[in-house]
Design an enzyme around this catalytic site. Structure first.
Site, short mmCIF file in Angstrom:
data_model
loop_
_atom_site.label_atom_id
_atom_site.label_comp_id
_atom_site.label_asym_id
_atom_site.label_seq_id
_atom_site.Cartn_x
_atom_site.Cartn_y
_atom_site.Cartn_z
N ILE A 138 0.81 -1.22 0.00
CA ILE A 138 0.00 0.00 0.00
C ILE A 138 0.84 1.26 0.00
O ILE A 138 0.33 2.33 0.21
CB ILE A 138 -1.00 0.05 1.19
N GLY A 139 2.09 1.13 -0.22
CA GLY A 139 2.83 2.37 -0.33
C GLY A 139 4.31 2.13 -0.20
O GLY A 139 4.77 1.39 0.65
N GLY A 155 6.50 4.16 0.95
CA GLY A 155 6.77 5.40 1.69
C GLY A 155 8.24 5.71 1.74
O GLY A 155 9.08 4.93 1.29
N ALA A 156 8.52 6.87 2.29
CA ALA A 156 9.91 7.32 2.36
C ALA A 156 10.75 6.35 3.16
O ALA A 156 11.95 6.25 2.99
CB ALA A 156 9.94 8.69 3.02
N ASP A 164 6.62 14.79 10.36
CA ASP A 164 6.33 14.63 8.94
C ASP A 164 4.81 14.56 8.72
O ASP A 164 4.32 13.70 8.02
CB ASP A 164 7.01 13.36 8.42
N LYS A 211 4.56 -2.17 8.81
CA LYS A 211 5.65 -1.26 8.44
C LYS A 211 6.94 -1.82 8.99
O LYS A 211 7.05 -2.05 10.19
CB LYS A 211 5.39 0.13 9.02
N GLY A 223 10.29 2.99 3.51
CA GLY A 223 10.26 1.58 3.15
C GLY A 223 8.85 1.18 2.78
O GLY A 223 7.91 1.97 2.85
N VAL A 233 5.23 -0.41 2.76
CA VAL A 233 4.17 -0.67 3.72
C VAL A 233 3.22 -1.68 3.11
O VAL A 233 2.83 -1.56 1.94
CB VAL A 233 3.40 0.63 4.05
#
Lengths: 394, 306
Positions: free
Chosen positions: B15-16, B18-19, B140, B38, B21, B23
């Site tokens: 699902i992503g 992300g910055a 963030d 995560k 790593g 997810v």
């Protein structure tokens, strides 16, 4: 029958939730020594801690603490009332007896605010807080969270006995002393051990390793300087490899789901002793008795504040210092903190009295030796401990 | 423990990226519920898991015990060794389908009602106040990590992770959006909890605008965009510990915030400006923001109604 001096009263209400991770650790005598060669500084990014702006007001917490603080303050116990009245200590410290307020009723009405003030002063004196504004909230939080830190029963997995556990704890107390760790680290380590023993499958052969890992993790949480893993392996006579130790570390962290929070009974002991204006000797004796509780497997069913209260009561009874009006009044105020039921406190006092009476002759005598030093006022060798059980009418 | 995690949590989808790593969305085979996995890879030396990681994750665990309604649940944590130099720490969070970004995108024109924005903002600030009073800053905050459940409940996610990830981040050239960053971070000055309030201000404006307030392409560009709105701060407010000089920016006067956020009411505009204050020490705190008349207004209104 002996009395604990702490009063029975209504149970602790569910206090509002609030976290405290900000407290600076207490400076302990054990920490007074300089670092050893094998130590290395811990590099922790302090950026979050350093310039955090203090919130001037925390409405939701404050509101809730007003609602819930009632639960931890009890009405005066009969004994406390008579001791206040009978001693005629109306001219005691201003803090306790503001002018023009006489009679028990008005005194009772004063207790919450007096106690609150005393708690705030004590926490500040003990270096447990940075800012007095948050002291009461923090105290309520300590009282609430500590209730999670006891166990429903003292049962251990079948292949471990209380005696095995005591030997391990005694060894950890020695390692802790060699490392010059703070006392909080020891209490946390034994708490982690108690939890791990119940949640992780460990063979008898790995019990020592588990104990060491609990101490190592407690140090990672509490200490500024950490020992090298190779040093820990050396202390275990290289029975286990570094690799095994690190694997156990992961196992314990996963088993405990990284939950390393704990309110050590020592903080309650120092807090109560400070409010009660206990003498240095009473405090050292109580600390000795409290540390003995770590060796007693059956003590895990009690809450930290109960253990602390019982250790302090027993210490006073053993030392039998001549009472002063100020001392008695201060003790009464400290007693208005709801520590636990009379039954629970007497039960702990009996366990501790019997442990203290036998301590010198036991195989597990690290605590006895530690508290026989001049720095600790030789408390463990006090003759009164020999028949402490008799004091309790057992 | 690795196999235990993979048995209990069955990956469903990525699902992503992300910055920090990848997810994964996964199904908890015990409860049947969806979770978000995560993973953080932390370098481990001969002394095991770094102290910072141990403390940070322990802190997240402790926060979890308070069960705050506006903070995403951390359900489980697990550490597995990947190599001699690396340990993987997997954090298992509750899974919420929708974040504020998609929530805003899905809202049909003319956008969210003022009451809805107020409700979202109050929840967002409640969650932040809780984190801040526990000395955790998000660092963030952006619409992507503010989750909104189907019942409209706001839940902050990814807080505290910045610190757990930080060692990992140092190794990876990550692209992180600058749009919600406060001046002190863009200027690489010291920062603390006020960073999150700046981000909250940007998000507050975005709820009305349905597009970001400051869309800079570099640190300097981002600062320029900020000063176009709030004006160039006076020399005495410029932090002394930064390399970027105030002289690099053209002198600009503050413009009315309603030029950029048209639909906002008077109290809302005042609160927004208190959040978008250049000096972090003068910026409003989460708790004081909750006490602002922008929120009290609605309370008294509903009281008189009922």
């Amino acid at each position: 029958m002996a009395r604990t001096g702490f009063c029975d009263s209504k149970p602790l209400l569910d206090l509002h939730k609030k976290v405290d991770e900000r407290r600076a650790p207490l400076r302990m005598w054990a920490n007074a020594c300089g670092p050893l060669d094998r130590w290395q500084p811990v590099e922790v990014d302090e950026s979050r801690v350093a310039p955090v702006k203090k919130e001037p007001e925390r409405r939701w917490e404050r509101r809730l603490s007003i609602q819930t603080s009632e639960g931890i303050i009890m009405g005066f116990h009969e004994d406390s009332q008579t001791c206040l009245a009978a001693d005629g200590c109306v001219e005691g410290p201003v803090l306790l007896y503001p002018h023009g307020l006489q009679g028990l009723h008005s005194l009772q009405a004063l207790v919450p605010s007096l106690l609150r003030r005393e708690v705030e002063i004590a926490l500040e004196k003990l270096n447990l807080i940075w800012d007095r504004t948050y002291a009461w909230d923090m105290f309520l939080d300590m009282m609430r969270t500590q209730t999670w830190h006891s166990f429903p029963n003292a049962d251990l997995p079948r292949h471990f006995t209380d005696a095995t556990r005591a030997v391990l704890v005694d060894w950890l107390i020695q390692v802790h002393e060699i490392m010059h760790f703070q006392d909080e680290t020891l209490y946390l380590a034994i708490h982690l051990l108690n939890r791990s023993l119940r949640q992780i499958k460990v063979t008898t052969a790995n019990l020592q390793l588990l104990g060491m890992v609990c101490l190592f993790l407690a140090a990672k949480k509490e200490e500024c300087l950490l020992p090298e893993v190779s040093g820990l392996c050396y202390l275990m006579d290289h029975t286990y490899t570094r690799h095994q130790l690190l694997r156990m570390e992961r196992k314990v962290l996963c088993g405990l789901k990284f939950d390393l929070s704990y309110t050590p009974p020592l903080h309650f002991l120092l807090l109560l002793a400070s409010i009660a204006r206990c003498s240095a000797k009473v405090v050292w004796m109580a600390r000795y008795l409290l540390e003995l509780s770590l060796l007693e497997g059956q003590c895990v069913v009690f809450q930290p504040v109960q253990l602390a209260g019982a250790a302090l009561c027993l210490s006073r009874q053993v030392l039998q210092e001549p009472p002063t009006p100020e001392g008695e009044a201060a003790w009464c105020l400290a007693s208005s903190i709801h520590v636990g039921s009379e039954t629970a406190l007497l039960r702990i006092m009996q366990i501790l009295a019997s442990a203290a009476a036998k301590a010198h002759g036991r195989e597990t005598c690290a605590t006895f030796i530690k508290f026989s030093s001049p720095e600790t006022m030789h408390v463990s060798r006090h003759l009164g401990l020999k028949n402490a059980s008799a004091l309790l009418g057992v | 423990m690795a196999h235990v995690t993979s048995i209990q949590y069955e990956p469903v989808a990525e699902i992503g990226g992300g910055a920090y790593g990848t997810v994964y969305k996964a199904r908890d085979t015990e409860s049947g519920k969806f979770v978000a996995l995560k993973s953080v890879r932390v370098p481990t030396d001969q002394n095991g898991l770094p102290v910072s990681t141990v403390r940070e994750v322990a802190l997240l665990r402790r926060l979890e015990q308070f069960d705050h309604p506006n903070v995403v649940r951390l359900m489980d944590v697990c550490a597995t060794q990947r190599s001699n130099q690396e340990t993987k720490v997997t954090l298992v969070f509750e899974h919420v389908d929708q974040d504020l970004k998609t929530y805003l995108e899905r809202t049909p024109a003319p956008g969210l009602s003022p009451d809805c924005i107020k409700d979202l903002m109050r929840q967002l600030l409640c969650g932040l106040a809780f984190l801040h009073s526990n000395r955790v800053m998000h660092r963030d905050l952006k619409p992507e990590n503010i989750l909104v459940t189907s019942q409209g409940q706001v839940k902050l996610a990814d807080f505290g992770l910045a610190r757990i990830y930080s060692c990992h981040m140092a190794l990876t050239p990550v692209v992180v959006t600058l749009w919600y960053r406060p001046p002190e971070v863009l200027l690489q000055s010291t920062y603390a909890t006020p960073v999150d309030i700046w981000s909250t201000g940007c998000i507050f404006a975005e709820m009305f605008r349905r597009k970001p307030l400051f869309c800079g392409e570099s640190e300097v560009d981002q600062l320029g965009k900020i000063f176009e709105v709030i004006g160039l701060p006076p020399e005495e407010e410029w932090p002394t510990d930064v390399t970027l000089s105030r002289k690099n920016f053209s002198p600009l006067m503050p413009r009315p915030i309603t030029d950029f956020v048209a639909e906002i009411n008077e109290q809302g505009a005042e609160l927004l400006l208190k959040m978008l204050t250049f000096d972090p020490l003068k910026r409003i705190s989460a708790l004081n923001a909750l006490e602002h008349s922008y929120f009290q207004d609605e309370e008294t209104l509903t009281q008189t109604k009922s």
